[in-house]
Scaffold this active site. Structure first.
Site, PDB file in Angstrom:
ATOM      1  N   LYS A 143     -28.741 -21.874 164.281  1.00  0.00           N
ATOM      2  CA  LYS A 143     -27.857 -21.986 163.108  1.00  0.00           C
ATOM      3  C   LYS A 143     -26.637 -21.081 163.311  1.00  0.00           C
ATOM      4  CE  LYS A 143     -29.593 -22.271 158.601  1.00  0.00           C
ATOM      5  NZ  LYS A 143     -29.838 -21.630 157.285  1.00  0.00           N
TER       6      LYS A 143
HETATM    7  O1  G3P Z   1     -30.087 -23.138 153.296  1.00  0.00           O
HETATM    8  C1  G3P Z   1     -29.115 -22.508 152.537  1.00  0.00           C
HETATM    9  C2  G3P Z   1     -29.713 -21.641 151.505  1.00  0.00           C
HETATM   10  O2  G3P Z   1     -30.561 -20.690 152.056  1.00  0.00           O
HETATM   11  C3  G3P Z   1     -28.766 -21.034 150.554  1.00  0.00           C
HETATM   12  O3  G3P Z   1     -29.382 -21.134 149.360  1.00  0.00           O
HETATM   13  O4  G3P Z   1     -30.007 -20.504 147.112  1.00  0.00           O
HETATM   14  O5  G3P Z   1     -29.047 -18.775 148.668  1.00  0.00           O
HETATM   15  O6  G3P Z   1     -27.604 -20.587 147.733  1.00  0.00           O
HETATM   16  P1  G3P Z   1     -28.984 -20.189 148.156  1.00  0.00           P
END
Ligand code: G3P
Length: 212
Positions: A82
């Site tokens: 990633k």
């Molecule tokens: O895969 C992306 C994710 O980890 C981000 O999620 O909830 O931190 O915006 P969030």
């Protein structure tokens, strides 16, 4: 449509993998820090459970990202490296394409970023819809825009809907034809449930017991 789990917790992955619906996992440095476990060990355990495990580089320059991409991809064939959406990240995507290393481009917030990542050779792009919603925008509009663009070309890059927050995000992503959604564990737990299913089971059990 593929379902990935957005987590760095191996037990959560094992549980949903047992449902037979899990195609991959996306980790990120914040999720790994939250679990406090060894990164490589975590990734390797997940690679035994699912065929796609995103492991995120932490370097911000091309040389550093390249080194981490080489290292992570040597751990297991299920590792997807990633890479953040920056110009250094684009160089890394292009390097990984040449070397046959699968990549997932993270922190995508616009269609132009999505296009650049695809052209640089990303295997997957990850637009963050929940964070756009949090900022007062409509994240699903970005997915619609990207899927419309994708329908006009032959990009091999898969569109992964990330930063999902509620079941509607998953349904809308599927309606738009997104290739993958990554889903946090708590949201995964909500997807199989419906109050009418619960009350229906309760009634079947009661009715059956009444004639035993
Ligand atoms: O895969 C992306 C994710 O980890 C981000 O999620 O909830 O931190 O915006 P969030």
């Amino acid at each position: 449509m593929k379902f990935f789990m957005d987590t760095a917790n191996v037990d959560q992955v094992a549980e949903c993998a047992a449902w037979g619906v899990l195609d991959g996992v996306t980790t990120n440095p914040s999720l790994v820090a939250k679990e406090g476990k060894d990164f490589k060990e975590t990734v390797l355990k997940m690679c035994e459970l699912v065929p796609n495990v995103s492991a995120q580089v932490t370097a911000t320059d091309f040389e550093g990202m390249k080194k981490q991409a080489d290292e992570y991809s040597s751990w297991h064939k299920h590792v997807v490296v990633k890479v953040p959406m920056t110009t250094e990240g684009l160089k890394t995507l292009s390097y990984c394409r040449e070397k046959g290393i699968r990549t997932n481009t993270t922190l995508i917030f616009s269609a132009s970023q999505a296009l650049l990542a695809a052209k640089a050779g990303a295997s997957i792009i990850s637009p963050f819809i929940g964070r756009l919603d949090d900022a007062g925008e409509d994240g699903m509009v970005l997915i619609a825009e990207i899927m419309e663009i994708w329908s006009q070309y032959n990009f091999e890059t898969e569109v992964l809907v990330a930063s999902t927050r509620h079941p509607r995000h998953i349904i809308d992503a599927a309606r738009l034809g997104a290739h993958i959604a990554t889903i946090p564990y708590a949201l995964f737990q909500k997807l199989p449930n419906h109050p009418l299913t619960d009350s229906g089971i309760e009634k079947f059990v009661k009715d059956w017991e009444s004639v035993q």
